[in-house]
Motif scaffolding. Structure first.
Motif, PDB file in Angstrom:
ATOM      1  N   ARG A 102       0.839  -1.196   0.000  1.00  0.00           N
ATOM      2  CA  ARG A 102       0.000   0.000   0.000  1.00  0.00           C
ATOM      3  C   ARG A 102       0.876   1.248   0.000  1.00  0.00           C
ATOM      4  N   ARG A 103       0.260   2.359  -0.395  1.00  0.00           N
ATOM      5  CA  ARG A 103       1.007   3.616  -0.454  1.00  0.00           C
ATOM      6  C   ARG A 103       1.554   3.996   0.902  1.00  0.00           C
ATOM      7  N   ASP A 104       0.728   3.900   1.948  1.00  0.00           N
ATOM      8  CA  ASP A 104       1.188   4.327   3.266  1.00  0.00           C
ATOM      9  C   ASP A 104       2.329   3.438   3.761  1.00  0.00           C
ATOM     10  N   THR A 105       2.297   2.153   3.410  1.00  0.00           N
ATOM     11  CA  THR A 105       3.393   1.256   3.798  1.00  0.00           C
ATOM     12  C   THR A 105       4.672   1.619   3.073  1.00  0.00           C
ATOM     13  N   LEU A 106       4.549   1.884   1.762  1.00  0.00           N
ATOM     14  CA  LEU A 106       5.713   2.276   0.966  1.00  0.00           C
ATOM     15  C   LEU A 106       6.390   3.506   1.558  1.00  0.00           C
ATOM     16  N   PHE A 107       5.593   4.527   1.780  1.00  0.00           N
ATOM     17  CA  PHE A 107       6.162   5.785   2.265  1.00  0.00           C
ATOM     18  C   PHE A 107       6.696   5.642   3.684  1.00  0.00           C
ATOM     19  N   ALA A 108       5.956   4.956   4.529  1.00  0.00           N
ATOM     20  CA  ALA A 108       6.385   4.833   5.919  1.00  0.00           C
ATOM     21  C   ALA A 108       7.726   4.103   6.012  1.00  0.00           C
ATOM     22  N   GLN A 109       7.883   3.037   5.248  1.00  0.00           N
ATOM     23  CA  GLN A 109       9.111   2.249   5.326  1.00  0.00           C
ATOM     24  C   GLN A 109      10.288   2.983   4.701  1.00  0.00           C
ATOM     25  N   GLY A 168      11.011   6.413   6.352  1.00  0.00           N
ATOM     26  CA  GLY A 168      11.548   6.102   7.672  1.00  0.00           C
ATOM     27  C   GLY A 168      13.002   5.674   7.609  1.00  0.00           C
ATOM     28  N   SER A 169      13.353   4.900   6.579  1.00  0.00           N
ATOM     29  CA  SER A 169      14.746   4.466   6.417  1.00  0.00           C
ATOM     30  C   SER A 169      15.663   5.649   6.144  1.00  0.00           C
ATOM     31  N   ILE A 170      15.188   6.600   5.347  1.00  0.00           N
ATOM     32  CA  ILE A 170      15.992   7.793   5.042  1.00  0.00           C
ATOM     33  C   ILE A 170      16.196   8.628   6.301  1.00  0.00           C
ATOM     34  N   LEU A 171      15.118   8.845   7.054  1.00  0.00           N
ATOM     35  CA  LEU A 171      15.198   9.676   8.260  1.00  0.00           C
ATOM     36  C   LEU A 171      16.076   9.023   9.325  1.00  0.00           C
ATOM     37  N   ALA A 172      16.055   7.698   9.372  1.00  0.00           N
ATOM     38  CA  ALA A 172      16.840   6.981  10.389  1.00  0.00           C
ATOM     39  C   ALA A 172      18.286   6.780   9.969  1.00  0.00           C
ATOM     40  N   GLY A 173      18.618   7.180   8.754  1.00  0.00           N
ATOM     41  CA  GLY A 173      19.988   6.987   8.281  1.00  0.00           C
ATOM     42  C   GLY A 173      20.296   5.552   7.920  1.00  0.00           C
ATOM     43  N   HIS A 179      16.701  20.892  -1.398  1.00  0.00           N
ATOM     44  CA  HIS A 179      16.423  19.808  -0.452  1.00  0.00           C
ATOM     45  C   HIS A 179      15.154  19.052  -0.833  1.00  0.00           C
ATOM     46  N   HIS A 180      14.156  19.756  -1.349  1.00  0.00           N
ATOM     47  CA  HIS A 180      12.947  19.064  -1.798  1.00  0.00           C
ATOM     48  C   HIS A 180      13.259  18.135  -2.966  1.00  0.00           C
ATOM     49  N   VAL A 181      14.014  18.629  -3.933  1.00  0.00           N
ATOM     50  CA  VAL A 181      14.377  17.809  -5.090  1.00  0.00           C
ATOM     51  C   VAL A 181      15.184  16.591  -4.631  1.00  0.00           C
ATOM     52  N   ALA A 182      16.160  16.829  -3.761  1.00  0.00           N
ATOM     53  CA  ALA A 182      17.000  15.728  -3.278  1.00  0.00           C
ATOM     54  C   ALA A 182      16.165  14.693  -2.520  1.00  0.00           C
ATOM     55  N   HIS A 183      15.191  15.172  -1.736  1.00  0.00           N
ATOM     56  CA  HIS A 183      14.353  14.251  -0.965  1.00  0.00           C
ATOM     57  C   HIS A 183      13.497  13.398  -1.898  1.00  0.00           C
ATOM     58  N   PHE A 184      12.887  14.024  -2.907  1.00  0.00           N
ATOM     59  CA  PHE A 184      12.082  13.253  -3.855  1.00  0.00           C
ATOM     60  C   PHE A 184      12.941  12.225  -4.584  1.00  0.00           C
ATOM     61  N   CYS A 185      14.166  12.617  -4.949  1.00  0.00           N
ATOM     62  CA  CYS A 185      15.072  11.683  -5.623  1.00  0.00           C
ATOM     63  C   CYS A 185      15.427  10.520  -4.709  1.00  0.00           C
ATOM     64  N   ALA A 186      15.645  10.808  -3.429  1.00  0.00           N
ATOM     65  CA  ALA A 186      15.979   9.755  -2.471  1.00  0.00           C
ATOM     66  C   ALA A 186      14.820   8.770  -2.311  1.00  0.00           C
ATOM     67  N   VAL A 187      13.602   9.307  -2.202  1.00  0.00           N
ATOM     68  CA  VAL A 187      12.432   8.429  -2.057  1.00  0.00           C
ATOM     69  C   VAL A 187      12.249   7.582  -3.311  1.00  0.00           C
ATOM     70  N   TRP A 188      12.424   8.204  -4.479  1.00  0.00           N
ATOM     71  CA  TRP A 188      12.257   7.447  -5.721  1.00  0.00           C
ATOM     72  C   TRP A 188      13.348   6.383  -5.847  1.00  0.00           C
ATOM     73  N   ALA A 189      14.558   6.706  -5.426  1.00  0.00           N
ATOM     74  CA  ALA A 189      15.635   5.722  -5.445  1.00  0.00           C
ATOM     75  C   ALA A 189      15.285   4.518  -4.564  1.00  0.00           C
ATOM     76  N   MET A 190      14.661   4.784  -3.425  1.00  0.00           N
ATOM     77  CA  MET A 190      14.244   3.689  -2.546  1.00  0.00           C
ATOM     78  C   MET A 190      13.153   2.857  -3.212  1.00  0.00           C
ATOM     79  N   PHE A 191      12.220   3.526  -3.912  1.00  0.00           N
ATOM     80  CA  PHE A 191      11.176   2.787  -4.624  1.00  0.00           C
ATOM     81  C   PHE A 191      11.785   1.901  -5.707  1.00  0.00           C
TER      82      PHE A 191
END
Length: 320
Positions: free
Chosen positions: A219-226, A229-234, A275-287
């Motif tokens: 689900r979307r919420d699971t994708l984003f949460a995981q 969360g991994s990015i924020l936790a390092g 920072h917004h661009v970098a964050h979106f890139c990081a999330v997409w890289a995780m996807f």
């Protein structure tokens, strides 16, 4: 200690030392040459990195800002430094957003004796920030949405844009009831023959998320949460090559989201945008890590179209 000059940028010895202390630049290596003494050498790409840092150095810009700006500028930022900068930048954005939400909640407190869903309260406050109605485009969009809903015999509120954002922030996409989803597509003009850019953005976003859910089974919420969360936790070690690939992939989808060439911002003009661009890139890289090897944004869009089985603007469907 010498200065560095190049591409119209002059960097002082003090700046070089500060960046070394911050970890943005490696220290020079020293090699002994017998009776000839020793010789020091800068690691490869050090000059290119120093020039990029000098190009973006401003008062009050932190090492986090400089690392992200230099990466967006194509400079050889070390993987460990860039990954750490992404984590700190994401944490700062989350903290800033939470501060805004708390201020909104204080300005619009819950009436005594009422117990509302905290998630919905935060979503409503965030929607009020996002669609405050203070700007002319937001007011115009809200009026257009209201007009479309009335024409389709829906009862529209004074600010359907804020209502839609509240619902979206508080509810996972796959929990949308068909009637509610149809209402928002009508309100945005997604079913019109020549849909506006806002409808294209919404449709492309829905198709993208549907594709991710279809290909990953999450689900979307699971994708984003995981992943966030991994990015924020390092816990997510994202290097320059992986992030640059994600950025390049996302850039190919911008026209699908109604973002024209003339609408694009230069992310290096502002640390906030960077920072917004970098964050979106990081999330997409995780996807992308979750998807079959070689899968890119257009394959995800194709999967989303197949899973939705719903009418979408021809421009989105053809481009995907």
């Amino acid at each position: 200690m010498a200065t560095v000059r190049g591409a119209g940028v002059s960097v002082s010895a003090a700046q070089l030392e500060r960046w070394r202390q911050w970890g943005l630049l490696p220290r020079a290596t020293r090699a002994w040459r017998g009776r000839h003494g020793s010789v020091s050498a800068l690691p490869e790409d050090s000059v290119e990195m120093a020039i990029a840092l000098g190009r973006h150095a401003r008062r009050r810009r932190t090492w986090v800002d400089l690392a992200v700006l230099a990466w967006l500028d194509g400079a050889p930022v070390r993987d460990a430094v860039l990954s750490r900068a992404l984590r700190h930048g994401a944490q700062r954005m989350v903290e800033t957003a939470q501060e805004l939400i708390e201020k909104e909640l204080q300005a619009h407190p819950v009436p005594a004796g009422m117990a509302l869903d905290p998630a919905f309260e935060q979503a409503e406050a965030l929607a009020r920030i996002t669609a405050s109605g203070a700007s002319r485009p937001e007011r115009r969009l809200a009026r257009q949405m209201r007009t479309r809903l009335q024409a389709a015999n829906y009862e529209g509120s004074e600010n359907p844009l804020r209502d839609m954002l509240t619902y979206a922030f508080a509810t996972p996409v796959d929990a949308f009831e068909p009637e509610v989803a149809a209402q928002w597509w009508i309100a945005l003009g997604a079913l019109e023959e020549a849909p506006p850019d806002t409808a294209l953005s919404a449709c492309a976003g829905a198709v993208l998320m549907a594709g991710l859910q279809s290909l990953t089974g999450l689900r979307r919420d699971t994708l984003f949460a995981q992943d966030i969360g991994s990015i924020l936790a390092g816990e997510a070690a994202l290097g320059r090559q992986e992030l640059s690939l994600a950025r390049q992939d996302l850039s190919t989808a911008l026209p699908l989201f109604g973002i024209r060439d003339e609408d694009r911002l230069n992310p290096t003009d502002s640390p906030l945008v960077a920072h917004h661009v970098a964050h979106f890139c990081a999330v997409w890289a995780m996807f992308l890590r979750r998807l079959p090897e070689g899968t890119r944004v257009r394959e995800v869009m194709h999967a989303g179209l197949e899973s939705l089985g719903a009418p979408v603007p021809g421009r989105v469907a053809m481009a995907a």
